[in-house]
Design an enzyme around this catalytic site. Structure first.
Site, PDB file in Angstrom:
ATOM      1  N   GLU A 254      41.578  43.047  37.847  1.00  0.00           N
ATOM      2  CA  GLU A 254      42.218  42.986  36.525  1.00  0.00           C
ATOM      3  C   GLU A 254      41.139  42.736  35.484  1.00  0.00           C
ATOM      4  OE1 GLU A 254      45.005  39.713  36.730  1.00  0.00           O
ATOM      5  OE2 GLU A 254      45.724  40.421  38.668  1.00  0.00           O
ATOM      6  N   LYS A 256      39.310  40.673  32.697  1.00  0.00           N
ATOM      7  CA  LYS A 256      39.255  39.254  32.313  1.00  0.00           C
ATOM      8  C   LYS A 256      39.300  39.228  30.792  1.00  0.00           C
ATOM      9  CE  LYS A 256      36.778  34.934  33.139  1.00  0.00           C
ATOM     10  NZ  LYS A 256      37.110  34.343  31.876  1.00  0.00           N
ATOM     11  N   ARG A 261      44.336  30.596  27.968  1.00  0.00           N
ATOM     12  CA  ARG A 261      45.379  30.586  28.999  1.00  0.00           C
ATOM     13  C   ARG A 261      46.690  30.015  28.450  1.00  0.00           C
ATOM     14  NH1 ARG A 261      43.936  29.911  34.635  1.00  0.00           N
ATOM     15  NH2 ARG A 261      45.765  30.440  35.881  1.00  0.00           N
ATOM     16  N   ARG A 276      45.849  25.508  28.551  1.00  0.00           N
ATOM     17  CA  ARG A 276      45.079  25.237  29.758  1.00  0.00           C
ATOM     18  C   ARG A 276      44.925  23.735  30.003  1.00  0.00           C
ATOM     19  NH1 ARG A 276      40.011  28.119  31.957  1.00  0.00           N
ATOM     20  NH2 ARG A 276      39.198  26.456  33.248  1.00  0.00           N
ATOM     21  N   GLU A 306      47.254  35.238  29.668  1.00  0.00           N
ATOM     22  CA  GLU A 306      46.171  34.988  28.716  1.00  0.00           C
ATOM     23  C   GLU A 306      46.610  35.528  27.347  1.00  0.00           C
ATOM     24  OE1 GLU A 306      43.413  33.434  29.724  1.00  0.00           O
ATOM     25  OE2 GLU A 306      41.766  34.022  28.409  1.00  0.00           O
ATOM     26  N   PHE A 346      49.693  37.750  34.062  1.00  0.00           N
ATOM     27  CA  PHE A 346      49.099  38.171  35.333  1.00  0.00           C
ATOM     28  C   PHE A 346      49.659  37.464  36.553  1.00  0.00           C
ATOM     29  CE2 PHE A 346      45.931  35.491  33.059  1.00  0.00           C
ATOM     30  CZ  PHE A 346      46.003  34.349  33.833  1.00  0.00           C
ATOM     31  N   ARG A 421      39.824  25.859  42.260  1.00  0.00           N
ATOM     32  CA  ARG A 421      38.832  26.864  41.906  1.00  0.00           C
ATOM     33  C   ARG A 421      38.302  27.408  43.233  1.00  0.00           C
ATOM     34  NH1 ARG A 421      36.292  27.624  37.222  1.00  0.00           N
ATOM     35  NH2 ARG A 421      36.804  25.665  36.218  1.00  0.00           N
TER      36      ARG A 421
HETATM   37  P1  AMP Z   1      36.813  30.614  33.165  1.00  0.00           P
HETATM   38  O1  AMP Z   1      37.471  30.078  31.927  1.00  0.00           O
HETATM   39  O2  AMP Z   1      35.465  31.183  32.898  1.00  0.00           O
HETATM   40  O3  AMP Z   1      36.858  29.633  34.313  1.00  0.00           O
HETATM   41  O4  AMP Z   1      37.638  31.893  33.672  1.00  0.00           O
HETATM   42  C1  AMP Z   1      38.959  31.792  34.117  1.00  0.00           C
HETATM   43  C2  AMP Z   1      39.896  32.045  32.954  1.00  0.00           C
HETATM   44  O5  AMP Z   1      39.928  33.442  32.623  1.00  0.00           O
HETATM   45  C3  AMP Z   1      41.345  31.753  33.262  1.00  0.00           C
HETATM   46  O6  AMP Z   1      41.596  30.373  33.147  1.00  0.00           O
HETATM   47  C4  AMP Z   1      42.081  32.567  32.227  1.00  0.00           C
HETATM   48  O7  AMP Z   1      42.220  31.798  31.049  1.00  0.00           O
HETATM   49  C5  AMP Z   1      41.124  33.703  31.918  1.00  0.00           C
HETATM   50  N1  AMP Z   1      41.645  35.037  32.307  1.00  0.00           N
HETATM   51  C6  AMP Z   1      41.511  36.151  31.549  1.00  0.00           C
HETATM   52  N2  AMP Z   1      42.049  37.210  32.166  1.00  0.00           N
HETATM   53  C7  AMP Z   1      42.554  36.778  33.357  1.00  0.00           C
HETATM   54  C8  AMP Z   1      43.218  37.410  34.452  1.00  0.00           C
HETATM   55  N3  AMP Z   1      43.491  38.721  34.454  1.00  0.00           N
HETATM   56  N4  AMP Z   1      43.564  36.636  35.519  1.00  0.00           N
HETATM   57  C9  AMP Z   1      43.293  35.324  35.541  1.00  0.00           C
HETATM   58  N5  AMP Z   1      42.663  34.675  34.527  1.00  0.00           N
HETATM   59  C10 AMP Z   1      42.290  35.388  33.450  1.00  0.00           C
END
Ligand code: AMP
Length: 561
Positions: A254, A256, A261, A276, A306, A346, A421
Site C-alpha cells: 500500500e 505510505k 493516523r 495516534r 491515515e 487501510f 511494532r
Molecule cells: P511511522 O510513523 O514512520 O512509524 O510509520 C507508520 C505510520 O505510517 C502509521 O502510524 C500511519 O500513520 C502511517 N501510514 C501511512 N499510510 C499507511 C498505510 N497504508 N498503512 C499503515 N500505516 C500507514
C-alpha cells in the site's frame, strides 16, 4: 481505606531500589495491599498518571499553578519557591523543603485537630478529580485551593509525592513494563495476557482490577469497547524491498501516505476519532465525522486509516498543516474549509459487534471493502498482493511521485497486533531513517535569539522504567518562526530553570535526522547523535512512543556492519 502514607512509603522504597526485578516485586506487593476501590487509582498513580492516558479527564496543572499553590501553603514568595526547585533539582523535594520550613503560626489546620483522619489514597484522588472537573472563570483559584487542601493535610514527604503527581511526573522509574509484570506477579496472570488486555483497553487500572477479581480467565475476556481507543499497530523499517519479500513471499503493498493516523469508532450514528496519541480529536475533524457517517455502512465499526491534507493538484501538504487541523479547538469549520482532509482507510479491527483483530489482514480488508462506499475524500486505500519485486518498485516510485512517503509492505496473513511494532508491517521510505526523540531540556539562546530557547536536549525512551535517557542536543533545522512557537510551547513545560539551562517535562516529540550514532560517555543513554537536525515536531506522537534505547543500540550495531 489505605492511608496515602502507604503509597508514599512504597514510592520511597521503589525509588531507592536499583534493580527492575525488585521494583516489580515491590509494586506487586503494593497492588496486593490496597483495596479493590483503590487498586485502579494506585495502578495509575504508580506509573505517574492520574487518569488513563486515553481519558478526556485532565487536571490541567502546569508548573506555575503548582508553584503558586505551594508558595501559598508554605507562606513564601513564588520566587523563593522557584529557587528551591532550582536548588533541589526536583519539584517533590522542593515541596518537602518549602513545607518543612513553614513558620509555626502557619501550621496546618489538620495538625490542630488531633483526631483528624490521615489523608487516604482516595482523598488524594478525589481532590485530583475535583480539579479535573473545573473549567472556565475562577477555575485556577479552585485548583489552587484543592492543592492547598492536600498540602495542608499531608506530611511534608507526602506533599512531595502529591506535587509530583499533580504534574504527572512521579520520577520513581516505574513504567508500563514494570506495572505489567507486577500485575502478573501479584494476581498470577500470565504476562502475555496482561499485555494483550492492556493493548486492547489502554487502561492498566482496569486490567489490574480484573486480574485481581477474575484472574486470567476474566483478563482474557477484556476486549475492545467502542469509544475507548485500542493501541495502534505500528510498522518497522525494512532496509530493502527484497528482504521484505523474501521473508513474506507474497506481500500486500500500500502507499505510505504522508499524513496523520486516525482510529475511527462508529457506534450507530455516534462517531469518535482518536489520534495516534489516542486523544479524542472528534471535535476538530467534523469533515471526517460526516464522511464516515455517510460512507461507512455498518452499525458499529473500528476503522484504521491515515488523514492527509492536499493542495489543489491533489499533492499532500506539509505535515504541520495537518496538525493544525488535529489541534484546532475553535473555528474548526473554518479551518476545515481552509485545510480539507482526505482519508484513506487501510484496516478494520471491529465490525458489528465482532472483534476482527485475530483475523488475517486479507479477511479484514475484504470486510473493510464491504462496508465502505468510496467517495472523493474517503476511500479504502489501494492494496496490491504480489511477490514481484518489479511491481513493488513501480508502486514505490508512484507513491513518491505523488508526493507521499513511500510504501507499506504488509504480511497478508497477519493479525492486527495492537501497540506492536512487529515484522508484519514494514515501511520503506527513501530518506535515511529518522528518530523520534523526546525533548527533556533546553537552553536559552544568545544574541538575537536571547528570548528563545535555542537548543534542545533529546532523549530516547526506556519502556521498562518509563525513563527518558538523553543522547544529544539539537539546535539546527529550526527557523525563527518555529523557534518562537516552540519557546511558547515549552515555557508551559518548564520544571526547573537554572541560569541558561532548563529542565522540561517530557511531553514533546521531535523527529530528528542525523548522520551517525556514536557511543558516548557524555550522555546517560551511552550514545550520542552526530549532526542531529529537526525534521518535524511530532505532536501526533506521545513521549512513550519515542524510539527506545534498544532501537538506538540496533541502529548503532547495523551502522557498524
Ligand atoms: P511511522 O510513523 O514512520 O512509524 O510509520 C507508520 C505510520 O505510517 C502509521 O502510524 C500511519 O500513520 C502511517 N501510514 C501511512 N499510510 C499507511 C498505510 N497504508 N498503512 C499503515 N500505516 C500507514
Amino acid at each position: 481505606m489505605t492511608d496515602f502514607n502507604e503509597f508514599t512509603h512504597a514510592c520511597r522504597t521503589i525509588e531507592n531500589t536499583p534493580g527492575s526485578l525488585d521494583m516489580t516485586g515491590q509494586v506487586a506487593q503494593l497492588l496486593q495491599d490496597v483495596t479493590c476501590d483503590e487498586l485502579p487509582v494506585v495502578t495509575h498513580f504508580i506509573m505517574g498518571e492520574v487518569f488513563p492516558a486515553w481519558s478526556a479527564e485532565d487536571m490541567g496543572i502546569g508548573t506555575s499553578l503548582l508553584y503558586t499553590a505551594l508558595s501559598k501553603t508554605a507562606g513564601i514568595s513564588i520566587k523563593k519557591m522557584e529557587s528551591l526547585v532550582r536548588d533541589t533539582g526536583d519539584i517533590g523535594m522542593a515541596a518537602t523543603v518549602a513545607l518543612s520550613n513553614k513558620p509555626r503560626g502557619q501550621a496546618t489546620f489538620s495538625l490542630f485537630i488531633e483526631d483528624t483522619p490521615p489523608l487516604s489514597i482516595l482523598d488524594v484522588f478525589g481532590r485530583f478529580k475535583n480539579i479535573s472537573k473545573v473549567s472556565g472563570k475562577g477555575s485556577q483559584a479552585t485548583k489552587i485551593k484543592n492543592l492547598q487542601y492536600l498540602f495542608n493535610s499531608s506530611s511534608t514527604e507526602q506533599a512531595g509525592y502529591i506535587a509530583r503527581l499533580a504534574i504527572e511526573d512521579l520520577r520513581i522509574g516505574v513504567g508500563e513494563g514494570i506495572v505489567r509484570d507486577a500485575i502478573s506477579k501479584a494476581f498470577e496472570v500470565p504476562i502475555s495476557d496482561v499485555e494483550r488486555a492492556f493493548m486492547l483497553t489502554n487502561d492498566m487500572g482496569l486490567v489490574a482490577v480484573t486480574a485481581r477479581s477474575g484472574g486470567s480467565e476474566e483478563v482474557t475476556k477484556l476486549g475492545i469497547e467502542l469509544r475507548r481507543p485500542i493501541r495502534m499497530m505500528l510498522a518497522q523499517v525494512t532496509p530493502t524491498i527484497e528482504s521484505a519479500i523474501s521473508e513474506m513471499e507474497t506481500v500486500a503493498i500500500e502507499w505510505k501516505f504522508d499524513g496523520a493516523r486516525v482510529q475511527i469508532h462508529k457506534d450507530g450514528d455516534n462517531i469518535t476519532l482518536f489520534s495516534r496519541r489516542l486523544e479524542d480529536v472528534t471535535r476538530s475533524l467534523p469533515d471526517i465525522v460526516s464522511a464516515v457517517k455517510e460512507n461507512v455502512k455498518a452499525d458499529s465499526a473500528i476503522l484504521d486509516g491515515e488523514a492527509f491534507a492536499v493542495d489543489e493538484s491533489g499533492r499532500p501538504r506539509a505535515f504541520q498543516e495537518i496538525l493544525k487541523r488535529f489541534r484546532r479547538k475553535y473555528d474548526v469549520e473554518l479551518t476545515a474549509r481552509e485545510i480539507p482532509l482526505t482519508l484513506r482507510l487501510f484496516d478494520l479491527v471491529y465490525l458489528n459487534g465482532e472483534n476482527l483483530i485475530d483475523e488475517p489482514l486479507t479477511d479484514r480488508r475484504a470486510a473493510l471493502v464491504g462496508c465502505v462506499e468510496n467517495a472523493g475524500s474517503i476511500k479504502v486505500d489501494e492494496q496490491v498482493l504480489t511477490a514481484d519485486i518489479e511491481e513493488v518498485n513501480r508502486i514505490y516510485n508512484e507513491a513518491l511521485e505523488a508526493g507521499h512517503e513511500g510504501i507499506m509492505i504488509k504480511n497478508p496473513n497477519s493479525p492486527y497486533s495492537p501497540g506492536k511494532r512487529g515484522k508484519n508491517w514494514l515501511k520503506k521510505k527513501p530518506v535515511m531513517e529518522t528518530l523520534d526523540l523526546v525533548v527533556i531540556g533546553a537552553e536559552w539562546g544568545y544574541g538575537r535569539r536571547a528570548n528563545y530557547m535555542g537548543s534542545y536536549t533529546l532523549a530516547c525512551h526506556d519502556p521498562d522504567t518509563g525513563r527518558f535517557l538523553p543522547l544529544g542536543k539539537v539546535g539546527t533545522g529550526i527557523n525563527d518562526e518555529q523557534l518562537a512557537e516552540l519557546t511558547e510551547t515549552f515555557s508551559k513545560l518548564i520544571i526547573i530553570e537554572s541560569g541558561m539551562t532548563i529542565e522540561l517535562k517530557p511531553e514533546v516529540v521531535f523527529e530528528i535526522a542525523f548522520e551517525e550514532i556514536q557511543k558516548s560517555t557524555n550522555y546517560e543513554s551511552g550514545f550520542a547523535l552526530r549532526f542531529p537536525r529537526l525534521v518535524n515536531v511530532r505532536d501526533d506522537k506521545s513521549p512513550d512512543e519515542a524510539d527506545t534505547l534498544v532501537r538506538i543500540g540496533n541502529i548503532y550495531s547495523n551502522q557498524r556492519k
